[in-house]
Motif scaffolding. Structure first.
Motif, PDB file in Angstrom:
ATOM      1  N   GLY A  34     -41.331  39.715  -1.080  1.00 18.90           N
ATOM      2  CA  GLY A  34     -40.851  38.770  -1.917  1.00 18.90           C
ATOM      3  C   GLY A  34     -41.346  37.808  -2.060  1.00 18.90           C
ATOM      4  N   GLY A  35     -42.088  37.405  -2.909  1.00 17.30           N
ATOM      5  CA  GLY A  35     -41.796  35.746  -3.211  1.00 17.30           C
ATOM      6  C   GLY A  35     -40.076  35.183  -2.838  1.00 17.30           C
ATOM      7  N   VAL A  36     -40.571  33.579  -3.677  1.00 15.85           N
ATOM      8  CA  VAL A  36     -39.142  33.480  -2.895  1.00 15.85           C
ATOM      9  C   VAL A  36     -38.404  33.431  -4.986  1.00 15.85           C
ATOM     10  CG1 VAL A  36     -39.918  30.908  -3.567  1.00 15.85           C
ATOM     11  CG2 VAL A  36     -37.578  31.371  -2.877  1.00 15.85           C
TER      12      VAL A  36
ATOM     13  N   ILE B  67     -35.240  37.767 -14.751  1.00 12.96           N
ATOM     14  CA  ILE B  67     -34.864  38.404 -14.272  1.00 12.96           C
ATOM     15  C   ILE B  67     -34.892  40.032 -14.987  1.00 12.96           C
ATOM     16  CG2 ILE B  67     -32.490  39.839 -13.319  1.00 12.96           C
ATOM     17  CD1 ILE B  67     -31.729  36.922 -12.819  1.00 12.96           C
ATOM     18  N   PRO B  68     -35.759  40.520 -14.674  1.00 12.41           N
ATOM     19  CA  PRO B  68     -36.259  41.437 -15.443  1.00 12.41           C
ATOM     20  C   PRO B  68     -35.084  42.270 -15.883  1.00 12.41           C
ATOM     21  CG  PRO B  68     -37.298  41.634 -13.850  1.00 12.41           C
ATOM     22  CD  PRO B  68     -36.074  40.688 -13.228  1.00 12.41           C
ATOM     23  N   THR B  69     -34.887  42.264 -17.859  1.00 11.79           N
ATOM     24  CA  THR B  69     -33.900  43.152 -18.190  1.00 11.79           C
ATOM     25  C   THR B  69     -33.637  44.406 -17.683  1.00 11.79           C
ATOM     26  OG1 THR B  69     -34.909  42.365 -20.627  1.00 11.79           O
ATOM     27  CG2 THR B  69     -32.876  44.052 -20.565  1.00 11.79           C
TER      28      THR B  69
ATOM     29  N   TYR C 185     -35.443  46.644  -7.224  1.00  3.61           N
ATOM     30  CA  TYR C 185     -36.625  45.380  -8.046  1.00  3.61           C
ATOM     31  C   TYR C 185     -37.042  44.118  -6.895  1.00  3.61           C
ATOM     32  CZ  TYR C 185     -34.358  47.788 -12.204  1.00  3.61           C
ATOM     33  OH  TYR C 185     -34.172  48.889 -12.981  1.00  3.61           O
ATOM     34  N   GLY C 186     -36.991  44.258  -5.652  1.00  3.57           N
ATOM     35  CA  GLY C 186     -37.360  43.699  -5.338  1.00  3.57           C
ATOM     36  C   GLY C 186     -36.994  41.767  -5.889  1.00  3.57           C
ATOM     37  N   LEU C 187     -35.683  41.650  -6.026  1.00  4.66           N
ATOM     38  CA  LEU C 187     -35.397  40.269  -6.252  1.00  4.66           C
ATOM     39  C   LEU C 187     -34.424  39.935  -5.470  1.00  4.66           C
ATOM     40  CD1 LEU C 187     -34.215  41.433  -9.933  1.00  4.66           C
ATOM     41  CD2 LEU C 187     -36.546  39.937  -9.194  1.00  4.66           C
ATOM     42  N   SER C 188     -34.148  38.620  -5.203  1.00  8.24           N
ATOM     43  CA  SER C 188     -32.864  37.743  -4.132  1.00  8.24           C
ATOM     44  C   SER C 188     -31.605  37.969  -5.163  1.00  8.24           C
ATOM     45  CB  SER C 188     -32.702  36.643  -4.482  1.00  8.24           C
ATOM     46  OG  SER C 188     -32.452  35.782  -3.582  1.00  8.24           O
TER      47      SER C 188
END
Length: 274
Positions: free
Chosen positions: A225-227, A234-236, A262-265
């Motif tokens: 995943g990108g930075v 951020i998705p709801t 969700y593939g987030l930080s």
């Protein structure tokens, strides 16, 4: 005098049924098939009863073959370029040949078809609005880490091909350079019998692969995943899940679960909570 056409023809990356009807039509029609490994490609061609003449054109002889191929095209012959699997030129030979054909004014037609990078991306659950295909990382540790460091600020999803014997070293480098929380997906043996997807934080995927020898075999696509920068959207759905989990779990634990899903930080989510 009419000239021939160079066709760029993708071949299956595992399941032979993934070849397109148009690819079969072209492979039967052309006068010559330029193959990366003629013995490997002969299996595919024999399976479909294709008898076109085979030429070996690979990374070690490609530049020497260019003049001969251009001569055949000038004589009106049609030629198909294939690699061992997937789309030619994508971490495979073919660029010098296609470049030379374009420079000479020869007709080049590319067919759509199988590509491990795009197939993995479509199923990985990582953002697809922007991505960067990076091919293979350098085999040596210092060069590998330097290459990753140059991509550390990239916001798009990163896609790599990796050899199974190096996947543990590469994941270790990803954790070192990008941090343990960066979302990672390992797509292995795509379209084959033992196709698997592993996803989570870089650290958790490293642990899964290191404890399961089966995940260190076969053809591997590594997606990172990108930075996620402060202030990025951020998705709801992620915020809703984060809110629900934070009511039952410590902030760091809730952030980690949502980040992996969700593939987030995880750090960005944690900062949002506090």
């Amino acid at each position: 005098m009419s000239t021939g056409t160079l066709y760029i023809v993708p071949t299956p990356i595992g399941n032979l049924n993934d070849i397109t009807l148009r690819a079969l039509e072209v492979l039967r029609m052309v006068d010559i098939i330029a193959a990366e490994d003629t013995r490997h490609s002969a299996v595919l061609l024999n399976h479909f009863g294709i008898e076109s003449k085979l030429w070996a054109v690979h990374e070690h002889n490609e530049r020497q073959k260019i003049e001969a191929i251009l001569a055949q095209l000038s004589a009106g012959k049609n030629i198909a370029l294939i690699s061992d699997a997937g789309t030619p030129l994508i971490s495979d030979p073919g660029y010098p040949l296609v470049n030379a054909c374009r420079a000479a004014g020869a007709s080049v037609i590319a067919l759509p078809g199988a590509c491990a990078a795009i197939t993995a991306l479509s199923a990985a659950g990582l953002p697809t609005d922007r991505f960067v295909f990076c091919g293979f990382l350098p085999p040596k540790q210092q060069a590998r880490e330097k290459a990753l460091d140059a991509l550390a600020g990239e916001s798009g999803t990163l896609i790599f091909y990796e050899a199974p014997r190096r996947i543990l070293e590469t994941l270790t480098a990803v954790v070192k350079v990008f941090g343990p929380d960066r979302p990672v997906v390992i797509a292995r043996e795509i379209t084959k019998q033992f196709e698997t997807y592993l996803s989570g934080s870089a650290q958790s995927v490293l642990e899964q692969v290191s404890t399961d020898a089966n995940q260190q075999r076969g053809e591997i696509v590594l997606l990172i995943g990108g930075v996620v920068r402060d202030g990025d959207l951020i998705p709801t759905e992620a915020l809703q899940l984060l809110k629900r989990l934070s009511e039952e779990l410590p902030p760091k634990k809730a952030a980690k679960i949502v980040a992996e899903h969700y593939g987030l930080s995880a750090n960005t989510l944690y900062q949002h909570l506090i």
